[in-house]
Design an enzyme around this catalytic site. Sequence first.
Site, PDB file in Angstrom:
ATOM      1  N   LYS A 175       0.835  -1.199   0.000  1.00 33.86           N
ATOM      2  CA  LYS A 175       0.000   0.000   0.000  1.00 33.86           C
ATOM      3  C   LYS A 175       0.870   1.250   0.000  1.00 33.86           C
ATOM      4  O   LYS A 175       1.752   1.406   0.842  1.00 33.86           O
ATOM      5  CB  LYS A 175      -0.916  -0.017   1.233  1.00 33.86           C
ATOM      6  CG  LYS A 175      -1.833  -1.235   1.283  1.00 33.86           C
ATOM      7  CD  LYS A 175      -2.599  -1.334   2.592  1.00 33.86           C
ATOM      8  CE  LYS A 175      -1.676  -1.589   3.757  1.00 33.86           C
ATOM      9  NZ  LYS A 175      -2.412  -1.914   5.003  1.00 33.86           N
ATOM     10  N   THR A 207      -8.829   8.585   8.479  1.00 32.16           N
ATOM     11  CA  THR A 207      -8.315   7.381   7.817  1.00 32.16           C
ATOM     12  C   THR A 207      -7.937   6.299   8.830  1.00 32.16           C
ATOM     13  O   THR A 207      -7.190   5.379   8.506  1.00 32.16           O
ATOM     14  CB  THR A 207      -7.084   7.718   6.959  1.00 32.16           C
ATOM     15  OG1 THR A 207      -6.087   8.344   7.787  1.00 32.16           O
ATOM     16  CG2 THR A 207      -7.451   8.649   5.817  1.00 32.16           C
ATOM     17  N   GLY A 209      -7.889   3.061  10.664  1.00 28.38           N
ATOM     18  CA  GLY A 209      -8.366   1.710  10.393  1.00 28.38           C
ATOM     19  C   GLY A 209      -8.422   1.325   8.931  1.00 28.38           C
ATOM     20  O   GLY A 209      -8.971   0.272   8.589  1.00 28.38           O
ATOM     21  N   THR A 210      -7.840   2.130   8.052  1.00 28.80           N
ATOM     22  CA  THR A 210      -7.907   1.796   6.633  1.00 28.80           C
ATOM     23  C   THR A 210      -7.193   0.477   6.320  1.00 28.80           C
ATOM     24  O   THR A 210      -7.671  -0.311   5.507  1.00 28.80           O
ATOM     25  CB  THR A 210      -7.298   2.915   5.770  1.00 28.80           C
ATOM     26  OG1 THR A 210      -6.010   3.273   6.294  1.00 28.80           O
ATOM     27  CG2 THR A 210      -8.182   4.143   5.761  1.00 28.80           C
ATOM     28  N   GLY A 211      -6.065   0.242   6.971  1.00 32.76           N
ATOM     29  CA  GLY A 211      -5.324  -0.990   6.705  1.00 32.76           C
ATOM     30  C   GLY A 211      -6.080  -2.225   7.156  1.00 32.76           C
ATOM     31  O   GLY A 211      -6.170  -3.224   6.418  1.00 32.76           O
ATOM     32  N   CYS A 212      -6.630  -2.183   8.365  1.00 33.64           N
ATOM     33  CA  CYS A 212      -7.426  -3.300   8.878  1.00 33.64           C
ATOM     34  C   CYS A 212      -8.629  -3.545   7.971  1.00 33.64           C
ATOM     35  O   CYS A 212      -8.952  -4.683   7.624  1.00 33.64           O
ATOM     36  CB  CYS A 212      -7.919  -3.001  10.287  1.00 33.64           C
ATOM     37  SG  CYS A 212      -6.633  -2.642  11.501  1.00 33.64           S
TER      38      CYS A 212
END
Length: 269
Positions: A175, A207, A209-212
């Site tokens: 990412k 933004t 928690g975008t990765g989770c």
Amino acid sequence: MKGRVLIIAGSDSGGGAGIQADIKAVTALGGFAMTAITALTAQNTLGVHGVAGVPIDFIRQQIAVVLDDLGADALKTGMLHDVPVIEAVCEEIAARATGVPLVADPVMVAKGGHPLLAPAAVETLKARLLPLATVITPNLPEAEVLVGRPIRDVPGMREAAAALRGLGVPAVLLKGGHLEGDVVTDLLVTADGAEEFVSPRIATRHTHGTGCTLASAIAAGLAQGLSLRGAVVRARAYVQAAIAAAPGFGAGHGPLDHGVTVDPSRIPG
């Protein structure tokens, strides 16, 4: 409802990331979310204020009872904060979920900067968890730790993703949100080659928690029978929509609108 996803990760009391974001994402995409919680955090949009680990035997028990009864069509791992946790999770996956697709999000640092992985656990993560994964979803700071060098541009992302595949991972979704610019470039690298996914950057501080969310959305897609590329494409579109619809809660890095796919007007009553 289609697709059983077992999420093995930490809890975010603020609801924006961690297990809470994972459950919301899988549910919003029509899957069934199950959990094995590895740690509790006292957390809000301003940062992580405390962490309490879950006993190893209880982590194992959560995984075992879910898989033995309900089963899973995909797995997703998030916060695995130290060596004993990583080893226990890997042992349970190897014993009970062979052949089940695994999306491994190598969570290392919270959005506010609080470390979520012990430095001594990085090598264990690389040696034990990554080879079990179907795909890993590191952001650039996480990838830099895993490959041991800085990543400053898209060509650097390509080199890093290739190095990560060299650790025994079939596929890497690297990412690129931490690079500067008006667009965000994510890079999917598999045995078949590399593909860039480019989208406009949404100017917002919301933004958290975008990765989770992205990793769990991918896991939901795999659980529902989508190809890896198809799962990535849908997951990215979902996360972009959730960011754009963010409710603006909190004074720091606010949460997404995980329910962006849900239309309450369709519920009779």
